[in-house]
Design a protein around this motif. Sequence first.
Motif, PDB file in Angstrom:
ATOM      1  N   LEU A 172       0.834  -1.213   0.000  1.00 33.67           N
ATOM      2  CA  LEU A 172       0.000   0.000   0.000  1.00 33.67           C
ATOM      3  C   LEU A 172       0.866   1.259   0.000  1.00 33.67           C
ATOM      4  CD1 LEU A 172      -2.888  -0.921   2.503  1.00 33.67           C
ATOM      5  CD2 LEU A 172      -2.999  -0.860   0.005  1.00 33.67           C
ATOM      6  N   GLN A 173       1.926   1.222   0.823  1.00 31.78           N
ATOM      7  CA  GLN A 173       2.819   2.409   0.881  1.00 31.78           C
ATOM      8  C   GLN A 173       3.478   2.691  -0.471  1.00 31.78           C
ATOM      9  OE1 GLN A 173       5.654   1.784   4.026  1.00 31.78           O
ATOM     10  NE2 GLN A 173       4.037   1.900   5.573  1.00 31.78           N
ATOM     11  N   SER A 174       3.769   1.606  -1.207  1.00 33.87           N
ATOM     12  CA  SER A 174       4.473   1.788  -2.490  1.00 33.87           C
ATOM     13  C   SER A 174       3.624   2.594  -3.479  1.00 33.87           C
ATOM     14  CB  SER A 174       4.846   0.428  -3.095  1.00 33.87           C
ATOM     15  OG  SER A 174       3.690  -0.198  -3.646  1.00 33.87           O
ATOM     16  N   LEU A 175       2.326   2.715  -3.224  1.00 38.58           N
ATOM     17  CA  LEU A 175       1.451   3.422  -4.171  1.00 38.58           C
ATOM     18  C   LEU A 175       1.660   4.932  -4.158  1.00 38.58           C
ATOM     19  CD1 LEU A 175      -1.815   1.352  -3.687  1.00 38.58           C
ATOM     20  CD2 LEU A 175      -0.272   1.347  -5.650  1.00 38.58           C
ATOM     21  N   SER A 176       2.406   5.437  -3.153  1.00 41.75           N
ATOM     22  CA  SER A 176       2.654   6.894  -3.136  1.00 41.75           C
ATOM     23  C   SER A 176       3.413   7.310  -4.396  1.00 41.75           C
ATOM     24  CB  SER A 176       3.405   7.297  -1.873  1.00 41.75           C
ATOM     25  OG  SER A 176       4.651   6.648  -1.865  1.00 41.75           O
ATOM     26  N   ARG A 177       4.162   6.386  -4.977  1.00 41.84           N
ATOM     27  CA  ARG A 177       4.885   6.722  -6.230  1.00 41.84           C
ATOM     28  C   ARG A 177       3.912   6.930  -7.387  1.00 41.84           C
ATOM     29  NH1 ARG A 177       8.699   2.905  -4.126  1.00 41.84           N
ATOM     30  NH2 ARG A 177       7.743   1.174  -5.211  1.00 41.84           N
ATOM     31  N   GLN A 178       2.692   6.464  -7.225  1.00 42.90           N
ATOM     32  CA  GLN A 178       1.665   6.620  -8.285  1.00 42.90           C
ATOM     33  C   GLN A 178       0.687   7.750  -7.951  1.00 42.90           C
ATOM     34  OE1 GLN A 178       2.817   3.425  -7.561  1.00 42.90           O
ATOM     35  NE2 GLN A 178       3.752   3.389  -9.580  1.00 42.90           N
ATOM     36  N   GLN A 179       1.089   8.665  -7.083  1.00 44.87           N
ATOM     37  CA  GLN A 179       0.219   9.786  -6.638  1.00 44.87           C
ATOM     38  C   GLN A 179      -1.082   9.269  -6.013  1.00 44.87           C
ATOM     39  OE1 GLN A 179       1.057  10.176 -10.309  1.00 44.87           O
ATOM     40  NE2 GLN A 179       3.016  10.658  -9.374  1.00 44.87           N
ATOM     41  N   MET A 180      -0.985   8.106  -5.371  1.00 42.76           N
ATOM     42  CA  MET A 180      -2.174   7.538  -4.716  1.00 42.76           C
ATOM     43  C   MET A 180      -1.829   7.257  -3.258  1.00 42.76           C
ATOM     44  SD  MET A 180      -3.245   4.503  -7.252  1.00 42.76           S
ATOM     45  CE  MET A 180      -3.316   4.785  -9.006  1.00 42.76           C
ATOM     46  N   VAL A 181      -2.858   7.218  -2.432  1.00 45.34           N
ATOM     47  CA  VAL A 181      -2.665   6.770  -1.058  1.00 45.34           C
ATOM     48  C   VAL A 181      -3.387   5.434  -0.926  1.00 45.34           C
ATOM     49  CG1 VAL A 181      -2.983   7.356   1.373  1.00 45.34           C
ATOM     50  CG2 VAL A 181      -2.680   9.162  -0.306  1.00 45.34           C
ATOM     51  N   GLY A 182      -2.649   4.402  -0.580  1.00 46.35           N
ATOM     52  CA  GLY A 182      -3.240   3.068  -0.390  1.00 46.35           C
ATOM     53  C   GLY A 182      -3.800   2.973   1.015  1.00 46.35           C
ATOM     54  N   LEU A 183      -5.100   2.688   1.124  1.00 46.80           N
ATOM     55  CA  LEU A 183      -5.757   2.796   2.433  1.00 46.80           C
ATOM     56  C   LEU A 183      -6.140   1.456   3.053  1.00 46.80           C
ATOM     57  CD1 LEU A 183      -8.013   5.835   1.516  1.00 46.80           C
ATOM     58  CD2 LEU A 183      -6.085   5.851   3.101  1.00 46.80           C
ATOM     59  N   GLY A 184      -6.262   0.407   2.244  1.00 41.55           N
ATOM     60  CA  GLY A 184      -6.634  -0.888   2.832  1.00 41.55           C
ATOM     61  C   GLY A 184      -7.041  -1.882   1.768  1.00 41.55           C
ATOM     62  N   PHE A 185      -7.136  -3.133   2.195  1.00 39.18           N
ATOM     63  CA  PHE A 185      -7.477  -4.225   1.276  1.00 39.18           C
ATOM     64  C   PHE A 185      -8.874  -4.768   1.556  1.00 39.18           C
ATOM     65  CE2 PHE A 185      -2.820  -4.445   1.236  1.00 39.18           C
ATOM     66  CZ  PHE A 185      -2.551  -4.650  -0.105  1.00 39.18           C
ATOM     67  N   LEU A 186      -9.522  -5.186   0.487  1.00 39.20           N
ATOM     68  CA  LEU A 186     -10.836  -5.833   0.602  1.00 39.20           C
ATOM     69  C   LEU A 186     -10.815  -7.129  -0.203  1.00 39.20           C
ATOM     70  CD1 LEU A 186     -13.942  -5.624   1.348  1.00 39.20           C
ATOM     71  CD2 LEU A 186     -14.228  -4.644  -0.943  1.00 39.20           C
ATOM     72  N   ASP A 187     -11.384  -8.174   0.367  1.00 40.83           N
ATOM     73  CA  ASP A 187     -11.499  -9.451  -0.373  1.00 40.83           C
ATOM     74  C   ASP A 187     -12.732  -9.448  -1.236  1.00 40.83           C
ATOM     75  OD1 ASP A 187      -9.390 -10.626   1.081  1.00 40.83           O
ATOM     76  OD2 ASP A 187     -10.776 -11.159   2.705  1.00 40.83           O
ATOM     77  N   ASN A 188     -12.615 -10.034  -2.431  1.00 37.83           N
ATOM     78  CA  ASN A 188     -13.819 -10.559  -3.056  1.00 37.83           C
ATOM     79  C   ASN A 188     -13.795 -12.053  -2.744  1.00 37.83           C
ATOM     80  OD1 ASN A 188     -15.751 -11.731  -4.750  1.00 37.83           O
ATOM     81  ND2 ASN A 188     -15.736  -9.960  -6.093  1.00 37.83           N
TER      82      ASN A 188
END
Length: 352
Positions: free
Chosen positions: A147-163
């Motif tokens: 999730l933290q690695s997404l800061s390089r994509q101008q995004m904030v990773g906040l959590g995971f959800l299962d399908n």
Amino acid sequence: MADTTLLSHQPSLQQWCIWCKYLLPIALWANLLHAQAAPVPTVVVRFSHVVASNTPKGQMVEQLQKLVQQRSGGRIRLDIYPNSTLYGDDDEMEALQLGAVEMLAPSLSKFSAVGAAGFEVFDLPFLFQNMAQVRCVTQGTIGGKLLQSLSRQQMVGLGFLDNGFKQMSAPHPLKKVQDFGGLRLRIQASRVLSAQMRALGAQPVVLPFGETRQALASGVVDGAENPLSNFLTQRLAPVQRAVTLTDHGYLGYAVVANGQFWAHLGAADRALLTQALLDALQQGNRLSAQINQQARTVLEQTPGTQLHTLSVPERQALRQAVQPVHADFEGRGGSTLLRQIQRECLHQATEN
Ligand code: SIN
């Protein structure tokens, strides 16, 4: 003769006076009270997604909307755009990065296309044997780092959800590698999924989720893979006769926010949204297996749809056939991550 029916509907001067003296102040007062009860939102969050409302993702987002509304007293408003009504999965990431929406929950398979290659690990076929193994990754340090690695994509990773686990659908059951031969199977844009279908002898066809039903109906593709909740709610049953219960791969989501939007939120609003999301994700992750089980029950009773369960040797043979996909992933720089997952999570034996 004059039309008395029309004339009789004109209010008399006396009626106007009653309106001005008594009813108008009441109406104004009621309006004022309503305005006080429903404050004008100061933050509007546009949350776009591609699935139906009665799926794990659809339910989680609705719960988030409810919690945000309750806890902010209406000051923060979350507008939901479901079922690819605003953006499809081919352009939603770009829309988020450009600030055209504030939040998304793309499937994990969609992140490698925007440069977050580590997320491809979730697509590896037959990697996870149960949800406990998946949760060990998503809810632990490995998931946190992804999730933290997404800061390089101008995004904030906040959590995971299962399908949940994916099943294969096609005009006929897919129990043996030979059954895949020559089939055109719809996949998400992922190198791992492409390699998986090729390893099974099928031809992968990348298509947006929202176009899958039409492509199946018109014969552009022969089959697809998805958890049963998506299969049911996208109304794929009438265009796919056979569903083989392969449980061959995991489908989950990462909830992400536009980086600038998140950074410019007031600290209290950010805390409120974060906690509401954690609560909504917790409920979503509790419900996901149940939603897929309900979909299975419905499909079992759907005339014209056949569900096929794999025997242990059949599943083992499919698993064997896709092993080169793991080697390929390792060769492309994924071996450290894969080994860490194997070491820390794949010993989990119990279902959650
Ligand atoms: C989703 O569940 O968000 C879409 C999955 C897919 O594209 O197959």
